[in-house]
Design an enzyme around this catalytic site. Structure first.
Site, short mmCIF file in Angstrom:
data_model
loop_
_atom_site.label_atom_id
_atom_site.label_comp_id
_atom_site.label_asym_id
_atom_site.label_seq_id
_atom_site.Cartn_x
_atom_site.Cartn_y
_atom_site.Cartn_z
N ASP A 124 105.37 74.31 31.31
CA ASP A 124 105.40 73.44 32.49
C ASP A 124 106.74 72.70 32.63
O ASP A 124 107.33 72.68 33.71
CB ASP A 124 104.25 72.42 32.45
CG ASP A 124 102.89 73.10 32.32
OD1 ASP A 124 102.81 74.31 32.59
OD2 ASP A 124 101.92 72.42 31.94
N LYS A 178 98.05 76.87 35.98
CA LYS A 178 98.93 77.40 34.93
C LYS A 178 99.46 78.80 35.31
O LYS A 178 100.63 79.10 35.15
CB LYS A 178 98.13 77.50 33.63
CG LYS A 178 98.97 77.67 32.41
CD LYS A 178 99.48 76.33 31.99
CE LYS A 178 100.25 76.37 30.72
NZ LYS A 178 100.67 75.01 30.35
N HIS A 185 78.42 84.95 40.61
CA HIS A 185 79.75 84.34 40.51
C HIS A 185 80.82 85.44 40.52
O HIS A 185 81.07 86.06 39.48
CB HIS A 185 79.86 83.51 39.23
CG HIS A 185 79.09 82.23 39.32
ND1 HIS A 185 79.62 81.08 39.85
CD2 HIS A 185 77.81 81.94 38.99
CE1 HIS A 185 78.71 80.13 39.84
NE2 HIS A 185 77.60 80.61 39.33
N CYS A 217 76.45 80.70 44.86
CA CYS A 217 75.37 80.12 44.06
C CYS A 217 74.80 78.87 44.75
O CYS A 217 74.16 78.99 45.78
CB CYS A 217 75.89 79.85 42.65
SG CYS A 217 74.57 79.64 41.46
N TYR A 218 75.07 77.66 44.23
CA TYR A 218 74.55 76.45 44.88
C TYR A 218 75.00 76.41 46.35
O TYR A 218 74.23 76.04 47.24
CB TYR A 218 75.08 75.22 44.15
CG TYR A 218 74.55 73.90 44.67
CD1 TYR A 218 73.29 73.43 44.29
CD2 TYR A 218 75.31 73.10 45.53
CE1 TYR A 218 72.80 72.23 44.76
CE2 TYR A 218 74.83 71.89 45.99
CZ TYR A 218 73.57 71.45 45.61
OH TYR A 218 73.10 70.25 46.07
N GLY A 236 77.18 74.74 41.61
CA GLY A 236 77.00 73.39 41.09
C GLY A 236 75.71 73.31 40.30
O GLY A 236 74.84 74.18 40.43
N GLU A 249 83.93 85.08 40.56
CA GLU A 249 85.17 84.64 39.91
C GLU A 249 85.22 84.96 38.42
O GLU A 249 86.29 84.94 37.82
CB GLU A 249 85.39 83.13 40.15
CG GLU A 249 84.36 82.19 39.54
CD GLU A 249 83.10 81.99 40.38
OE1 GLU A 249 82.78 82.86 41.20
OE2 GLU A 249 82.41 80.97 40.17
#
Ligand code: XMP
Length: 527
Positions: free
Chosen positions: A241, A383, A183, A93-94, A66, A185
């Site tokens: 979608d 997605k 991070h 992180c945060y 964050g 990710e």
């Protein structure tokens, strides 16, 4: 015995990891990476209490990154009781800094913000830690922080460091509570996927039962219960979608579903025909293709302003769709391809409010007198999940991996006035671009690739003669979230083939340019 077994498997299927969102730009990516391990995860508000979290019986909790500083007044905090639930926790992180502060360590501003690649070096404890199983002793990670853990809490052990960060990863000695400063990710963290898998499977003990096959079985049961014997309608746009929603509902209620495909004349070459063919050949649905090309073109006559075009296309779509929908006797439900990012962005996941209705053209909503109940079976999916679901349901790869296409279609790629003649030129040019990109195996590598017809002519020479003909721009971008994007570094020989094919095969065009603008400041579309 079999009942017990079933209960266990049901429990495994409902395993969830909760991600408390402290506002990082990467939170959705973190959730997607978690789900790649066949484990359901949900993003919830950071203010969620330990009691609310306990009620969901998660197998793990992740505290996201964050933008705030934990020591600032009013910075978002975590309910400390969360650490007493006996559930594994990973702070990123945060999130790591919150853990540090809660357990009595110290977080301070780093002397300089660290943004970019760093080398992570595992300590001896790190090398035998479940979080870093199979991870190299030294590996590249991605940092993005202004604060760092300065003094680690007393009963924590350091698992890794970087040159500027003495505590790049730590763990509470006697409990599965971990913090990482980097991070995992983002793809620049080379072994980030392994680290996330280690947390999800190794630390939280996920049975990895959240598969698309299980999702289909569960959704089909829910849809049958919700829809009963009533009729459902679904707008089919040619996009992923809506196609996946239609395929899923068709699996659940078969011919109770009617799909309406509004042919606005602004689609790509053969698009309507190919979607219609897929559904007619493979699914037990009623399909209505409403030919409204003339109506859209007439409404767009003389209009050059992009927003005006969008408004006209949006309202004409609603008129045509409503007229068709009213013809379907007794239809009670309207299926929509709302996906998880739409729910999060409209506040549905954060504030518990209903998601705003999103039609595939993103303009306006359906008039109230239609009075349908909404069916939104993709509300929990990203997605990537939606694409995997589409493949599992038997939709063809070309449809499932189709690049996004704006609701107003080619109208916003035909700069200036939209005419049948210009649309015909653009359709041919666009088809060549997509064909060559696909041939070069670059379709899946780029996020969106298309052609734009410019409202100018340029001078050229062909044989002995002078030409004064149209100019097209080729646009290709790479992006994760479509909020920011970089132009694709397409190989010169691919660009050369695209250019010469367009000029040779589309007589109205004598010049091709390549768009090398990033977003921001440019947008992906030109209008
Ligand atoms: P921009 O041009 O804003 O596009 O960078 C970001 C993404 O959104 C798509 N886009 C639209 N999609 N209706 C849509 O459904 C629209 O009016 C619209 N305008 C842009 C664009 O293709 C890209 O994927």
């Amino acid at each position: 015995m079999s009942n017990e077994k079933q209960t266990q498997s049901e429990q495994n299927q409902s395993e969830v990891i909760l991600i408390l969102d402290f506002g990082s730009q990467y939170t959705q990516l973190l959730a997607q990476r978690t789900r790649e391990n066949h484990t359901f995860c949900e993003i919830i508000p950071c203010q969620s209490s330990a009691a609310e979290i306990a009620a969901r019986r998660p197998i793990g909790v992740i505290l996201s990154g964050g933008p705030s500083s934990v020591y600032e007044e009013g910075a978002p905090q975590v309910d400390p009781e969360i650490f007493e639930l006996g559930v594994p926790v990973l702070g990123v992180c945060y999130g790591m800094q919150l853990i540090c502060q809660n357990f009595g360590g110290r977080v301070t501003a780093a002397s300089k913000k660290e943004y970019g690649r760093a080398m992570l070096e595992l300590t001896e404890e790190g090398q035998v830690s479940a979080l870093f199983a199979g991870v190299d002793a030294c590996s590249q990670v991605w940092m993005s922080h202004g604060d760092k853990v300065d003094v680690s809490p007393g009963n924590f052990e350091s698992l890794a460091s970087t040159s500027s960060c003495p505590y790049a990863a730590f763990k509470l000695k006697d409990r599965p509570i971990y913090g990482i400063q980097f991070h995992p990710e983002v793809t620049h963290s080379r072994q980030g996927r392994e680290i996330i898998r280690n947390f999800v499977v190794g630390v939280c003990g996920s049975h990895q039962c959240w598969t698309m096959a299980n999702f289909i079985a569960e959704s089909v049961d829910k849809l049958r219960a919700q829809i009963g014997t009533q009729r459902v309608i679904c707008g089919l746009s040619g996009g992923v979608d809506s196609a996946v929603v239609a395929a899923l509902i068709s699996r659940a209620v078969g011919s109770q579903l009617t799909c309406i495909c509004v042919d606005n004349g602004l689609m790509r070459k053969n698009e309507i025909e190919s979607v219609a063919r897929v559904f007619r050949e493979n699914f037990d649905v009623n399909l209505i293709v409403a030919n409204a090309r003339e109506r859209f073109l007439t409404a767009l006559k003389g209009v050059t302003d992009p927003q005006e075009k969008r408004k006209i296309i949006g309202s004409t779509f609603i008129d045509v769709f409503s007229e068709e929908a009213k013809k379907i006797d007794g239809a009670k439900f309207l299926a929509q391809g709302t996906i998880y990012p739409d729910v999060i962005e409209s506040g549905g996941a954060k504030g518990g409010q209903a998601a705003t209705i999103k039609l595939h053209h993103n303009v306006g909503g359906l008039p109230e007198d239609l009075e349908f109940q909404l069916v939104e079976p993709l509300r929990e999916l990203f997605k990537g999940d939606t694409r995997r679901l589409g493949l599992e349901l038997g939709l063809p790869e070309e449809l499932v991996w189709r690049h996004p296409f704006p609701g107003p279609g080619l109208a916003v790629r035909c700069l200036g006035e939209v005419t049948e003649e210009n649309l015909a030129i653009l359709r041919e040019v666009d088809a060549i671009v997509v064909e060559e990109i696909t041939k070069a195996n670059l379709y899946r590598e780029t996020s969106q690739t298309f052609a734009v017809l410019l409202p100018i002519n340029s001078v050229g020479v062909m044989g002995d003669g002078r030409t004064y003909a149209k100019v097209v721009a080729v646009r290709s971008v790479s992006t994760v979230d479509f909020m920011t994007a970089d132009w694709s570094r397409l190989p010169y020989d691919v660009l050369a083939t695209i250019s010469s094919r367009i000029i040779n095969e589309v007589p109205a065009v004598n010049r091709v340019v390549y768009d090398i603008s990033s977003k921001p400041p440019a947008t992906i579309e030109w209008e």
